[in-house]
Design a protein around this motif. Sequence first.
Motif, PDB file in Angstrom:
ATOM      1  N   ALA A 101       8.298  13.608  -6.970  1.00  0.00           N
ATOM      2  CA  ALA A 101       9.315  14.588  -6.570  1.00  0.00           C
ATOM      3  C   ALA A 101      10.671  13.914  -6.368  1.00  0.00           C
ATOM      4  O   ALA A 101      11.722  14.552  -6.483  1.00  0.00           O
ATOM      5  N   ALA A 102      10.638  12.604  -6.082  1.00  0.00           N
ATOM      6  CA  ALA A 102      11.885  11.851  -5.879  1.00  0.00           C
ATOM      7  C   ALA A 102      12.326  11.172  -7.176  1.00  0.00           C
ATOM      8  O   ALA A 102      13.238  10.335  -7.173  1.00  0.00           O
ATOM      9  N   GLY A 103      11.666  11.548  -8.285  1.00  0.00           N
ATOM     10  CA  GLY A 103      12.068  10.991  -9.578  1.00  0.00           C
ATOM     11  C   GLY A 103      11.612   9.577  -9.849  1.00  0.00           C
ATOM     12  O   GLY A 103      12.227   8.866 -10.643  1.00  0.00           O
TER      13      GLY A 103
ATOM     14  N   GLY B 208       1.063  10.096  -1.880  1.00  0.00           N
ATOM     15  CA  GLY B 208       2.197   9.222  -2.197  1.00  0.00           C
ATOM     16  C   GLY B 208       2.733   9.398  -3.608  1.00  0.00           C
ATOM     17  O   GLY B 208       3.951   9.495  -3.805  1.00  0.00           O
ATOM     18  N   ALA B 209       1.835   9.471  -4.586  1.00  0.00           N
ATOM     19  CA  ALA B 209       2.266   9.591  -5.985  1.00  0.00           C
ATOM     20  C   ALA B 209       3.076  10.866  -6.209  1.00  0.00           C
ATOM     21  O   ALA B 209       4.122  10.848  -6.875  1.00  0.00           O
ATOM     22  N   ALA B 210       2.604  11.974  -5.627  1.00  0.00           N
ATOM     23  CA  ALA B 210       3.295  13.258  -5.796  1.00  0.00           C
ATOM     24  C   ALA B 210       4.680  13.218  -5.143  1.00  0.00           C
ATOM     25  O   ALA B 210       5.673  13.696  -5.707  1.00  0.00           O
TER      26      ALA B 210
ATOM     27  N   VAL C  52      13.655   3.901  -1.627  1.00  0.00           N
ATOM     28  CA  VAL C  52      14.177   4.310  -2.942  1.00  0.00           C
ATOM     29  C   VAL C  52      15.604   4.835  -2.777  1.00  0.00           C
ATOM     30  O   VAL C  52      16.516   4.477  -3.531  1.00  0.00           O
ATOM     31  N   GLU C  53      15.792   5.647  -1.749  1.00  0.00           N
ATOM     32  CA  GLU C  53      17.123   6.216  -1.496  1.00  0.00           C
ATOM     33  C   GLU C  53      18.149   5.139  -1.157  1.00  0.00           C
ATOM     34  O   GLU C  53      19.287   5.189  -1.621  1.00  0.00           O
ATOM     35  N   ALA C  54      17.740   4.161  -0.344  1.00  0.00           N
ATOM     36  CA  ALA C  54      18.651   3.080   0.038  1.00  0.00           C
ATOM     37  C   ALA C  54      19.064   2.271  -1.195  1.00  0.00           C
ATOM     38  O   ALA C  54      20.235   1.886  -1.337  1.00  0.00           O
TER      39      ALA C  54
ATOM     40  N   VAL D 241       0.850  -1.188   0.000  1.00  0.00           N
ATOM     41  CA  VAL D 241       0.000   0.000   0.000  1.00  0.00           C
ATOM     42  C   VAL D 241       0.885   1.237   0.000  1.00  0.00           C
ATOM     43  O   VAL D 241       2.014   1.189   0.482  1.00  0.00           O
ATOM     44  N   ILE D 242       0.361   2.349  -0.560  1.00  0.00           N
ATOM     45  CA  ILE D 242       1.070   3.611  -0.394  1.00  0.00           C
ATOM     46  C   ILE D 242       0.090   4.622   0.178  1.00  0.00           C
ATOM     47  O   ILE D 242      -1.071   4.664  -0.217  1.00  0.00           O
ATOM     48  N   THR D 243       0.565   5.374   1.165  1.00  0.00           N
ATOM     49  CA  THR D 243      -0.261   6.432   1.757  1.00  0.00           C
ATOM     50  C   THR D 243       0.370   7.755   1.338  1.00  0.00           C
ATOM     51  O   THR D 243       0.138   8.212   0.233  1.00  0.00           O
ATOM     52  N   ASP D 244       1.240   8.307   2.150  1.00  0.00           N
ATOM     53  CA  ASP D 244       1.892   9.566   1.768  1.00  0.00           C
ATOM     54  C   ASP D 244       3.293   9.343   1.198  1.00  0.00           C
ATOM     55  O   ASP D 244       3.990  10.298   0.883  1.00  0.00           O
ATOM     56  N   GLY D 245       3.683   8.098   1.059  1.00  0.00           N
ATOM     57  CA  GLY D 245       4.989   7.803   0.470  1.00  0.00           C
ATOM     58  C   GLY D 245       6.131   7.834   1.474  1.00  0.00           C
ATOM     59  O   GLY D 245       7.286   7.587   1.125  1.00  0.00           O
TER      60      GLY D 245
END
Lengths: 193, 193
Positions: A152-154, A146-148, A123-125, A112-116
């Motif tokens: 923003a993180a590409g 979450g999508a936004a 993703v960073e790891a 699930v994704i809520t606010d990401g």
Amino acid sequence: MFGIGALRFGRFTLASGRPSSYYLDLRVVPSHPEAYEVEIQAYKSVVKSLGEERFDVVAGIATAGVTVSSVLAFVLKKPMVYVRKEEKGYGLSKLVEGAVRPGWRALVVDDVITDGGSKIPAVEALRKAGCVVSDVVVLVDRLEGGAARLAAAGTKLAAYADVKELADILLERGRLTKGDYEAVVKQVEGAKA
Amino acid sequence: MFGIGALRFGRFTLASGRPSSYYLDLRVVPSHPEAYEVEIQAYKSVVKSLGEERFDVVAGIATAGVTVSSVLAFVLKKPMVYVRKEEKGYGLSKLVEGAVRPGWRALVVDDVITDGGSKIPAVEALRKAGCVVSDVVVLVDRLEGGAARLAAAGTKLAAYADVKELADILLERGRLTKGDYEAVVKQVEGAKA
């Protein structure tokens, strides 16, 4: 999928600390073999639409995402790694577990994704471990930003369904009371405010 | 299984705090699709020898055990639950994730067993959730007291192989130096002391 208690109403606190009027617990899915099969097929359809050949590795976010990424990687015959929430203090401490190869194009998988909030560190790891991360796939998008945040993180979010679509279907089928339906709508609207 | 960097030598600290002269990292297995397939077949053979019909649910210990329990449950078409190390502070806090049914006979699954330190809390959590737990299956037994500790808790360990057997095979095949072989033997002997 929703005859198995995956969707509950009440007062919950999300990982971000925000309150929620409903809780979507996809961790119960693997406890129902037929639902698990349907779930994996759903993920496969999303991966197919994204282009299976675009990814070298399936990266699950621990722990719920690992129940999906493991089977998905196994049936796709692709390598799998998983991302921990925190480093262990023993053994070979690392956030990304598995044999990551630099340059691998990773498909991030979670339920699930809520606010990401929990997706971005993963993703960073993976990027820190040398992976190229362009896509994140989930079964359900709770539509709370979450999508936004991923954009923003590409990275691009691919959800099999969003919670509003699910609520619409459940309401139509008489599986959701009007009050519970409104609780979902209110939660989604509240996240936009 | 051992051409993929799963076995390393050096100085490591185990989850129990004890030092180890080698580290068996089976978390790299799912990163190698062919090894993953072999691994799952190995677990299946152990489950078959125990009697598949003796278990209602496959219970993985987070997180490494979940990469096995997920696929194993999926291919056996059995329900799966997993046991967390600690309760989350949000959502529906619980140690056993999934839809556990009281009375279910659970087969506990993990990758490796050392002294059994992380298995016992998982067995207890499953019992507290209403499961009957009689067997724990792992791919490799490090021979550091795990079987005895499980026996004391009323459960039986079934390991696909033990580390001494693996070391013997690897030495014979010239895949292990005599020094590394001795490191494994010394570790096992040290645990008996």
